[in-house]
Each structure stands twice: as C-alpha cells, then as structure tokens.
Design an enzyme around this catalytic site. Sequence first.
Site, PDB file in Angstrom:
ATOM      1  N   HIS A 102       7.295   2.931 -11.556  1.00  0.00           N
ATOM      2  CA  HIS A 102       6.749   3.664 -10.739  1.00  0.00           C
ATOM      3  C   HIS A 102       5.971   5.066 -11.312  1.00  0.00           C
ATOM      4  O   HIS A 102       5.889   5.854 -10.303  1.00  0.00           O
ATOM      5  CB  HIS A 102       7.384   3.731  -9.188  1.00  0.00           C
ATOM      6  N   HIS A 122       0.567  -2.562  -9.306  1.00  0.00           N
ATOM      7  CA  HIS A 122       1.201  -3.323 -10.733  1.00  0.00           C
ATOM      8  C   HIS A 122       0.371  -4.518 -10.765  1.00  0.00           C
ATOM      9  O   HIS A 122       1.007  -5.455 -11.460  1.00  0.00           O
ATOM     10  CB  HIS A 122       2.620  -3.595  -9.820  1.00  0.00           C
ATOM     11  N   SER A 151       0.818  -0.798  -4.242  1.00  0.00           N
ATOM     12  CA  SER A 151      -0.149  -0.990  -5.399  1.00  0.00           C
ATOM     13  C   SER A 151      -0.096   0.232  -6.384  1.00  0.00           C
ATOM     14  O   SER A 151       0.972   0.676  -6.850  1.00  0.00           O
ATOM     15  CB  SER A 151      -1.444  -0.829  -4.544  1.00  0.00           C
ATOM     16  N   LYS A 165      11.448  -6.634  -4.024  1.00  0.00           N
ATOM     17  CA  LYS A 165      11.962  -5.652  -5.278  1.00  0.00           C
ATOM     18  C   LYS A 165      12.847  -4.560  -4.599  1.00  0.00           C
ATOM     19  O   LYS A 165      12.491  -3.973  -3.941  1.00  0.00           O
ATOM     20  CB  LYS A 165      10.822  -5.565  -6.118  1.00  0.00           C
TER      21      LYS A 165
END
Lengths: 331, 331
Positions: free
Chosen positions: A219, A57, A55, A105
Amino acid sequence: MKMLINVPERVVADALRGLAAAHPDLLTVDVERRIVVRRDAPVAGKVALLSGGGSGHEPLHAGFVGPGMLDAACPGEVFTSPVPDQMVRAAAAVDSGEGVLFVVKNYTGDVLNFTMAAELAEDEGVQVSTVVLRDDVAVSEDGESAGRRGTGGTLFVEKIAGAAAEEGAPLVRVASVARRVAESTRSFGVALSACSTPARGAPTFDLPPGELELGIGIHGEPGRERRPMMTSGEIADAAVAAVVEDLRPDSPVLLLVNGMGATPLLELYGFAAEVHRVLAERRVAVARTLVGNYVTSLDMAGCSVTLCQADEELLRLWDAPVRTAALRRGR
Amino acid sequence: MKMLINVPERVVADALRGLAAAHPDLLTVDVERRIVVRRDAPVAGKVALLSGGGSGHEPLHAGFVGPGMLDAACPGEVFTSPVPDQMVRAAAAVDSGEGVLFVVKNYTGDVLNFTMAAELAEDEGVQVSTVVLRDDVAVSEDGESAGRRGTGGTLFVEKIAGAAAEEGAPLVRVASVARRVAESTRSFGVALSACSTPARGAPTFDLPPGELELGIGIHGEPGRERRPMMTSGEIADAAVAAVVEDLRPDSPVLLLVNGMGATPLLELYGFAAEVHRVLAERRVAVARTLVGNYVTSLDMAGCSVTLCQADEELLRLWDAPVRTAALRRGR
C-alpha cells in the site's frame, strides 16, 4: 507522475468498465456498485469465494474471478477498503445456498468491513465463513500492531480454496483448506521505488537513488529497513531468508516470484533464478513456480517472494484447472 | 535508475536461468547459447514456429513458447538482434522434417540475421519460410526508411499461426495464415516515460514531466510526435484513429491493449474502456480483447493498441488452446 487516466476520481470505475468490455464471456461487472461477479454465478451446489480490498493491486482480486478461483470481487477505491454493502450484495449474487467464503487480507479496514458484511449477510440467510491472510513476515507479531499484513499469499489461498470449491467441497471443508494454505504461506517484499496513487500524483514516500526498502507492504507504506542498493542475488538472499526462517518448510513449496508492478519481466525472471539458487542452498525443494505481476502496488518497482508449503492435496488443487482474466490453466 | 539485476552483462543469461527454473514442464533452455525450446520438440508431423529478437520485450518471445504457439525463441542482448547461429541451432532443434516458420519483426538487424539463418538452415536441409511483421503505423512507408516496425502484432501472428501448425497444417499453409494475420494487423504505441536499458542505466531519451510521446516504438526510440500530457480518453482517440484509418476494418477485430511494462494494470484496463468507446464510435466491432503487458519495452510507462481484422478461420485459431508461460487458454 504521469498516469494513463482520465481523472483520479474515476480510475476505479474506468478500470471496471474496461474489465467488463474485455471479459464479457467471463465476468458480470456492476460498475456503479463496484461488484465483479463470475458470469455463471450462482453456480448450483457450489460454495462461493468472495474477496476484495483496496484497488491498486491488480490483477488481484478481480483478475482472479472465474471458474476454479473467485466467484466475486469487491474493489474499493485505491488503497481503501471496500464497504460492507458491496460485500453483502456480492455475497447474495454468488450464493447458491451452499455458503460463501470471504478471503480477507489483514488490514484494519478490510477486517472490520468484512466482519460487518458477514453479519449482515448471515442476517439475510447467507452462510459465511472467513479466512484472514497474514503472510507478510516483515511485520512483527509483537501484539502492538494490527498483526501481519496479507500480501502475495492471497493468490495461493484464492486459487487452492477456489479449486476445492469447484470440486464441490462443502463450506466447512473449503474454509479449512483456505486456512491450511494461509497458515502454510509467508511473503516478503522489496521496493526499489515508491508508488504514486492517482489522487496524490506523487510518490507515497521518498526513496532516494541508490537505496531500496526491505519488508515493503503493498500500500505504498515504507518497509522495515532501508539499505544501499543491492544486487538481485543479495535481495534474493534477504527475502528468502526472511520467509524460510519464519515458515521453516520441511516439504516442497509453491513459489510465487511476484512483481510489484513496474519491474520488467526480464528482471523478474533473473530474480527468480536467484530465488531458486537460495532455496537450493537452503535445501528447500520447489514444486511449482509462478513468475509475474500478480499482487501489485500500482507503479512500484520491486518484487516479493511468497512460499506456500503444500502437501499433496494442496498441490493437486493448485494444479487444477482455472479460468480467470489473469490466471488460466487447463480447460 | 535502480534495477533488480546482478550486473548488466548478465541480465539476459540470468533471465533465461529463471525461465528454465520456473517452467521445467514446458521449456528446455540452453542458457549459454540463448535458445529456448518447447520441451517436447521436435513434435512429429508438426511445422515448427521460431521467433526471436532483442531482449527487453518480455514476455515476447520466450514467454510464448509452448503448445499452440512458438516452438523456439532466440533472445538477443537487450534491444539487440540475436545472431544467425542461434537461429540455425534452434531451427535444427525444433524441425520435425515438416519445416520451420521464422516470425521476424521488421528491424534491420533482425531481418538480416534471420535471412542469413534461413539460408544456413536450408543448407542443412531444414525447409524455412519467413513472415515479417510491419504493424506499427507510426512509421511512414515513404521508401526512405527501413519500413514499418514490428511491434504488438507479433503476438497475433505467433498465436494464430501457432494454432494452425498445432492442427497439422503444412508449412505453406502456416506461412500463408501468418502472412494473412500480418497483413490484417496494425499497431500504435504511446509512451509516458522513456525506458532505461541495463547497460545504460538511464532513460534512453528525455521525456519531460507533462509531456508524452505518440507513435513510440518498442526499443526506447522516440516517437513521431511529442504532446502535452493527454487523458486516457484522448490517448485512445489518437491511437485508435491512427490504427483504424490505416487498417480500415470492415469486420470484427481482435484487440490487444498492451502495456509497455511499467503502466499499472488498473490504468491499462481503464484505457481499454476508452479504446472500446472509440471503436464503438467508429462502428468497429470487437470480437476478442486481450489486456496486459505482452510486448513491452523494459520499464517504459505507456501502452499500445493493436487491431487484427480476423475472419472466421483466424478467430477460431485465436480461440484454440495454447499453453505457454505468458498466454494460456484451454487444455
């Protein structure tokens, strides 16, 4: 860093409760198990698309669940991979018998957990195919690292492959479209500030006033180069150069000018003008442009540029109707 | 404060260039004169909607230009009213002969300039009607101030009256729908941080760590009360109380959970869950929910809650198709 939260431990669960409350017509949300599913799933005769990741994004991925895009999203904790159990349950919930495409991803945890989930799901009779996004050109592909990260390009894969699935294409075809998009897509990100995770409550790295970070990930990790502050035009020069010199497009592109979360839309549209200027200078034609905060990094200020070289079929699928919380078009 | 800009003086023009580049199918943008017009304007037989105000609130207003919503937007400098000349030219560009509705937020400069523009446009034969938004319950209506500010409720007026115009309603009817929405809508905003304007390059007021501001406006002005930091649930309690006790809805509402620009969507959805909780406790039914950054204040962190008490007609118009840069539904 002040945040609009209750307690850090409940941030993801609270957001899922909000998602369920806001989109009852569109989504079924299992808050406890962290699974977001298209409300009418499984859709008979249709290949399902499933994605997920840490989470932080948002709107990626749960905001892209709905007709014409994803069938399910599995959010992990902030910047932390979801677990295989989530993915297996979600796959079972959306599989109509036509199989499921995992959109992943390229991060070690995500790849590992999705790989494990694919095996478990296949053991339960769900046919799974996987596409891995490696669109971030800021990461070198020298074989020493885990390879390029998946970032903004994920949106193009989810939208275009989602449209193919909605049209009734079989799994092998949906997967092939997804891989074609992934191979034709490159991104480059720039941070003006670091983001703060709820658990830490402070910036994940130090970025002094007057400096920016080129080649940032999503990130909170630092980028590949720190520079004195640049103008919007200079940033566009650098970002487009990095993407175009790697992708070398020879036909019109889809362009995503993406905000990292805290950059005002006023600035982002100004940046989009500069990106268009640089692309014109480099004789790259732009077929479609999307501007907004779509693949973010919490409260990071900054932006990323993603280009997808689209042939006529991919362009048609990009233009196809979609109805999700974050992206809508047609019908 | 680092910004993704070239020079402060060009921020609005740069953003308009970006808007033109990104949405050639939807918009005609006169960058020099600062006029954004729906590409197919004037639309024969249709009343036109025109709005505008200071820049820095994007996607409001230019992001709401398109079929089913606004016909034109006139952006001023950041947090500065547009001038009458812009509005008169825009009105002439979109008037099909059926007249133009001006949607105005209640700020002294906006009201003054739109009033002057209405007179000038009428001198040129354009029939004008005006609706003024005063939805911000944080401002007292004691007669000493200029009255309540227009904030998040503007979105509801532009969408719902825009749908009425799209259906072919005459000016008097579109204006009456717009006023009904305006009278049925209330907002309350909360800031976790002040915003920074490009010209100033620093926060517009001082908000220390550990404190938030209740009753914030959208122009970087302080609110009505400063408090030690609160949880998302406590903020929802305060914001919903302020709105509901003023509006006193007795039928289902449209809910906008709006971000001020820099608050991550992850947090905003968590806040939406708390707003739904408080509304349920107060026995207010929610017919529709929209969550996102729609009426912003540059890079301010924070949120606002807007409720619109919608009867069946307003609900139907809210659900009607719309195709703009920032809001799309149907068709």
